[in-house]
Design an enzyme around this catalytic site. Sequence first.
Site, PDB file in Angstrom:
ATOM      1  N   LYS A   1       0.426   5.395   6.832  1.00  0.00           N
ATOM      2  CA  LYS A   1       0.109   5.658   5.678  1.00  0.00           C
ATOM      3  C   LYS A   1       0.565   7.579   5.385  1.00  0.00           C
ATOM      4  CE  LYS A   1      -2.706   2.318   4.380  1.00  0.00           C
ATOM      5  NZ  LYS A   1      -3.134   1.595   3.453  1.00  0.00           N
TER       6      LYS A   1
ATOM      7  N   SER B   1       0.966  -1.302   0.004  1.00  0.00           N
ATOM      8  CA  SER B   1       0.355  -0.368  -0.068  1.00  0.00           C
ATOM      9  C   SER B   1       0.780   1.033   0.399  1.00  0.00           C
ATOM     10  CB  SER B   1      -1.065  -0.043   0.955  1.00  0.00           C
ATOM     11  OG  SER B   1      -0.387  -0.170   2.036  1.00  0.00           O
TER      12      SER B   1
END
Length: 239
Positions: A100, A35
């Site tokens: 993230k 990701s």
Amino acid sequence: MSKIRDLANTIIGALAIVVVLRSFAFATYHIPSESMVPTLEVGDRVAAVKFPYGYSRFSLVGGDYLPRFPGETGRIPAAMPARGNVAVFRHPVSGEDFIKRVVGLPGDRVAIREGRVWLNGAAVPLAESGHWTYRDPSGAIVAVTAYRETLPGAEPHTILLRDRRSPMSDMAEAIVPEGRLFMLGDNRDNSSDSRFSSMGFVPVENLIGRADAILYSFASCAGEAGLRCAPRRMLERVE
């Protein structure tokens, strides 16, 4: 008996030092998914420093069972990350540790149109910078386009987009609530992040630390019977 007592005291002291360091200084985390490619690859081990964001109960070893710290953000001191930081945080739904990029701060208006982030009514600069390939979990080679994205007040970083017209490439404008953050993965077509209800906006309280360095990586491997892995990069700053 004295030798056993001395050994026990040494072990207890060493464990106490580890707990203090992991709670207040830094902790290391393994990257299990694609990701955050290309910033972080599967197999990277990153160091997340704790002090830049202050401390919440999630910063401390075993702190999940502690009551929420006082204050609006549940942090002491009430520090806020900067846009563009790569941050480790406790997932607000699953309770897992995630990593993230911080894209939207409290009060920001965030939208995504054809893969481009819009902040407070302005398009975030996005410039094509070539192509990228990586291996997905099934083993297939995936080819995508790389872009340089520049969030307000942050250094440019690279993101990956496979299809700028896919459903994942659009999101209606939303206002980041107070005490929350909007987080995105750099591999935009392969990231579960704040675009989806499975995560949503992340409470500032859930921040654990800022990812500042890649300590080592076993992403590059070769061999037949057994994998022989070498570090991909050492102590490289994560912008």
